[in-house]
Design a protein around this motif. Structure first.
Motif, PDB file in Angstrom:
ATOM      1  N   LYS A 249       0.809  -1.213   0.000  1.00  0.00           N
ATOM      2  CA  LYS A 249       0.000   0.000   0.000  1.00  0.00           C
ATOM      3  C   LYS A 249       0.852   1.277   0.000  1.00  0.00           C
ATOM      4  O   LYS A 249       0.346   2.368  -0.263  1.00  0.00           O
ATOM      5  CB  LYS A 249      -0.937   0.010   1.202  1.00  0.00           C
ATOM      6  N   ALA A 250       2.149   1.145   0.292  1.00  0.00           N
ATOM      7  CA  ALA A 250       3.031   2.319   0.297  1.00  0.00           C
ATOM      8  C   ALA A 250       3.435   2.752  -1.108  1.00  0.00           C
ATOM      9  O   ALA A 250       3.964   3.846  -1.295  1.00  0.00           O
ATOM     10  CB  ALA A 250       4.277   2.027   1.128  1.00  0.00           C
ATOM     11  N   PHE A 251       3.187   1.907  -2.105  1.00  0.00           N
ATOM     12  CA  PHE A 251       3.553   2.226  -3.483  1.00  0.00           C
ATOM     13  C   PHE A 251       2.394   2.914  -4.200  1.00  0.00           C
ATOM     14  O   PHE A 251       1.245   2.485  -4.095  1.00  0.00           O
ATOM     15  CB  PHE A 251       3.952   0.958  -4.240  1.00  0.00           C
ATOM     16  N   ASN A 252       2.703   3.995  -4.906  1.00  0.00           N
ATOM     17  CA  ASN A 252       1.710   4.766  -5.648  1.00  0.00           C
ATOM     18  C   ASN A 252       1.859   4.512  -7.144  1.00  0.00           C
ATOM     19  O   ASN A 252       2.981   4.519  -7.678  1.00  0.00           O
ATOM     20  CB  ASN A 252       1.884   6.265  -5.382  1.00  0.00           C
ATOM     21  N   LEU A 253       0.725   4.339  -7.823  1.00  0.00           N
ATOM     22  CA  LEU A 253       0.744   4.136  -9.266  1.00  0.00           C
ATOM     23  C   LEU A 253       1.025   5.465  -9.965  1.00  0.00           C
ATOM     24  O   LEU A 253       0.397   6.474  -9.679  1.00  0.00           O
ATOM     25  CB  LEU A 253      -0.599   3.578  -9.741  1.00  0.00           C
ATOM     26  N   TRP A 265       5.106   1.731 -10.211  1.00  0.00           N
ATOM     27  CA  TRP A 265       4.688   1.938  -8.832  1.00  0.00           C
ATOM     28  C   TRP A 265       5.878   2.498  -8.064  1.00  0.00           C
ATOM     29  O   TRP A 265       6.993   1.954  -8.128  1.00  0.00           O
ATOM     30  CB  TRP A 265       4.226   0.617  -8.216  1.00  0.00           C
ATOM     31  N   VAL A 266       5.633   3.593  -7.351  1.00  0.00           N
ATOM     32  CA  VAL A 266       6.729   4.336  -6.718  1.00  0.00           C
ATOM     33  C   VAL A 266       6.450   4.511  -5.229  1.00  0.00           C
ATOM     34  O   VAL A 266       5.331   4.905  -4.836  1.00  0.00           O
ATOM     35  CB  VAL A 266       6.909   5.723  -7.372  1.00  0.00           C
ATOM     36  N   ALA A 267       7.466   4.231  -4.426  1.00  0.00           N
ATOM     37  CA  ALA A 267       7.406   4.503  -2.987  1.00  0.00           C
ATOM     38  C   ALA A 267       8.569   5.420  -2.626  1.00  0.00           C
ATOM     39  O   ALA A 267       9.688   5.238  -3.123  1.00  0.00           O
ATOM     40  CB  ALA A 267       7.482   3.209  -2.190  1.00  0.00           C
ATOM     41  N   THR A 268       8.314   6.397  -1.784  1.00  0.00           N
ATOM     42  CA  THR A 268       9.372   7.301  -1.329  1.00  0.00           C
ATOM     43  C   THR A 268       9.467   7.264   0.187  1.00  0.00           C
ATOM     44  O   THR A 268       8.448   7.106   0.880  1.00  0.00           O
ATOM     45  CB  THR A 268       9.110   8.747  -1.784  1.00  0.00           C
ATOM     46  N   VAL A 285      11.258   2.443  -7.534  1.00  0.00           N
ATOM     47  CA  VAL A 285      10.371   2.440  -8.702  1.00  0.00           C
ATOM     48  C   VAL A 285      10.323   1.022  -9.267  1.00  0.00           C
ATOM     49  O   VAL A 285      11.353   0.458  -9.643  1.00  0.00           O
ATOM     50  CB  VAL A 285      10.863   3.431  -9.775  1.00  0.00           C
ATOM     51  N   MET A 286       9.103   0.450  -9.336  1.00  0.00           N
ATOM     52  CA  MET A 286       8.937  -0.928  -9.804  1.00  0.00           C
ATOM     53  C   MET A 286       7.948  -0.952 -10.964  1.00  0.00           C
ATOM     54  O   MET A 286       7.084  -0.078 -11.087  1.00  0.00           O
ATOM     55  CB  MET A 286       8.429  -1.825  -8.677  1.00  0.00           C
ATOM     56  N   PRO A 311       5.946  10.995  -6.032  1.00  0.00           N
ATOM     57  CA  PRO A 311       6.278   9.909  -6.967  1.00  0.00           C
ATOM     58  C   PRO A 311       6.261  10.374  -8.420  1.00  0.00           C
ATOM     59  O   PRO A 311       7.120   9.980  -9.215  1.00  0.00           O
ATOM     60  CB  PRO A 311       5.184   8.878  -6.689  1.00  0.00           C
ATOM     61  N   GLU A 312       5.289  11.227  -8.773  1.00  0.00           N
ATOM     62  CA  GLU A 312       5.209  11.725 -10.148  1.00  0.00           C
ATOM     63  C   GLU A 312       6.429  12.568 -10.498  1.00  0.00           C
ATOM     64  O   GLU A 312       6.967  12.474 -11.608  1.00  0.00           O
ATOM     65  CB  GLU A 312       3.932  12.550 -10.337  1.00  0.00           C
ATOM     66  N   TRP A 313       6.867  13.416  -9.556  1.00  0.00           N
ATOM     67  CA  TRP A 313       8.022  14.277  -9.810  1.00  0.00           C
ATOM     68  C   TRP A 313       9.288  13.439  -9.997  1.00  0.00           C
ATOM     69  O   TRP A 313      10.082  13.693 -10.907  1.00  0.00           O
ATOM     70  CB  TRP A 313       8.213  15.254  -8.661  1.00  0.00           C
ATOM     71  N   ILE A 314       9.490  12.450  -9.148  1.00  0.00           N
ATOM     72  CA  ILE A 314      10.658  11.583  -9.254  1.00  0.00           C
ATOM     73  C   ILE A 314      10.704  10.921 -10.620  1.00  0.00           C
ATOM     74  O   ILE A 314      11.716  10.969 -11.341  1.00  0.00           O
ATOM     75  CB  ILE A 314      10.646  10.499  -8.158  1.00  0.00           C
TER      76      ILE A 314
END
Length: 421
Positions: A249-253, A265-268, A285-286, A311-314
């Motif tokens: 759940k920590a990863f954002n699409l 899917w990105v987690a920071t 980033v996966m 996540p989008e900026w990264i």
């Protein structure tokens, strides 16, 4: 048409080359500059000294080699003038919010007499081989992609005293000297983009921070970071082990609306790095929503304030690093960046910078629209489109010249041994 001659080049070519007149000392040097750039831009499959000379009517190999190897002109002055030309006009001047991309690239080279040649990792073939490696800085501002500076990397074993030799310079130190060159011009990048080869180098990151530069860098999966656990207990852990422990759940699409859009899917999270001050933001980033399903996992580090890091900026910002790969592909495939017949370090750099000039010529005219208005019936949105339009102009002007100078052309072919001439 592979053949050309400098006197038959389109007028836009001569006007652009005139901007470099003040960095050359003699008429012969100014002519040599035009002949070399024209040869790089021409249709010949090869871009070495011999082929350029053979395809340029009235030009001898020895004359062209003298310009590249022995003539007294400053390659640094030519490069500075090239960048000044881009900054002089509104259409070509990069915006202040540009990304500075640091990268190195290699190409195969046989033998062992060329400066910098040796067995080393060659990125374009993905393995160690005999070749030459250069370190470059590149600019991208969302519209314009432009090479800035270049330095030849020479392995330690090519020097008499190895790593202790005063002339030996490591890749990160070469890269930092190129960053300083950019800053010395008053050009402050909004972000510096680096791959894992530099992102894993703590000293290099500290040098960027010392210069008040914001960066995003790649990291290796075995890089260790320090995280805070319960009761403020700190733990040092490898990045791949950390990624495996993070809940799904920590990863954002993230999906960007680009031509080659893909879902990631990105987690920071904030961590500490040994020998670095303060906290840094790590991004994982996966290409799948869980670590067990992912087949492509990348790790990044940035020193930008956490409140601005999304996540989008990264993902979108680091994706801009691909523009240096586009440049390498175009400069090697169309302009002969890896093709030369010189061995010493200075001559190599001259060739590289002249390729930069040829590339910049096309970008400049793509942005200002001069070639489009006369030599194309469609928008010129890419480097290759603009180059093809310019080559159309070269062919058209050369055919016009040929009608009046067929005897000169015949004599040129005869000198090369063509029986029909």
């Amino acid at each position: 048409m592979k053949e050309t001659t400098s006197v038959a080049m389109p007028s836009c070519f001569h006007r652009w080359c005139d901007r470099f007149n003040n960095v050359f000392k003699t008429k012969a040097q100014k002519t040599g500059f035009r002949e070399y750039i024209g040869g790089l831009l021409g249709e010949s499959d090869r871009k070495n000294l011999s082929q350029i000379a053979n395809n340029t009517v009235g030009l001898s190999y020895h004359k062209l080699r003298h310009f590249l190897v022995r003539a007294n002109w400053s390659v640094d002055a030519v490069n500075e003038r090239r960048l000044q030309v881009m900054w002089e006009r509104r259409q070509t001047k990069p915006s202040r919010s540009f990304a500075l991309i640091i990268d190195d690239s290699g190409h195969r080279k046989s033998g062992n007499f060329t400066a910098g040649v040796g067995r080393q990792y060659i990125g374009e073939i993905g393995k160690t081989d005999n070749g030459v490696v250069v370190v470059t800085t590149h600019l991208y501002d969302g519209v314009k992609s432009l090479p800035l500076d270049i330095a030849l990397y020479q392995k330690a074993d090519s020097f008499p005293k190895g790593k202790k030799d005063p002339e030996f310079v490591k890749k990160p130190d070469l890269a930092m000297s190129l960053v300083d060159q950019c800053l010395s011009r008053g050009h402050q990048p909004e972000i510096v983009l680096i791959d894992g080869g530099y992102g894993n180098n703590t000293s290099f990151l500290n040098q960027l921070e010392k210069r008040s530069l914001t960066y995003i860098g790649g990291l290796a999966k075995n890089r260790k970071v320090i995280i805070k656990k319960q009761d403020d207990i700190k733990e040092e852990i490898r990045l791949d082990k950390l990624a495996e422990s993070i809940p799904q759940k920590a990863f954002n699409l993230v999906q960007l609306s680009t031509k080659n859009a893909r879902e990631v899917w990105v987690a920071t999270l904030e961590v500490e790095i040994s020998r670095m001050s303060g906290q840094k933001t790590i991004a994982i980033v996966m290409n799948a929503k869980s670590f067990s399903e992912a087949t492509d996992i990348n790790y990044y580090i940035t020193n930008r304030e956490d409140k601005y890091v999304t996540p989008e900026w990264i993902y979108s910002t680091y994706s801009q690093r691909n523009w240096v790969e586009v440049f390498y592909r175009e400069a090697k495939g169309w302009l002969g960046l890896r093709e030369y017949q010189v061995r010493d370090k200075i001559s190599l750099k001259r060739h590289f910078i002249l390729v930069f000039c040829a590339y910049t010529f096309i970008i400049w005219h793509q942005l200002t629209g001069g070639i489009r208005r006369r030599w194309a019936n469609k928008p010129l949105n890419t480097f290759t489109d603009t180059l093809e339009a310019f080559r159309t102009a070269i062919s058209y002007r050369f055919v016009e010249w040929l009608d009046e100078n067929i005897d000169v052309f015949t004599a040129h072919k005869e000198s090369l041994g063509f029986v029909w001439a």
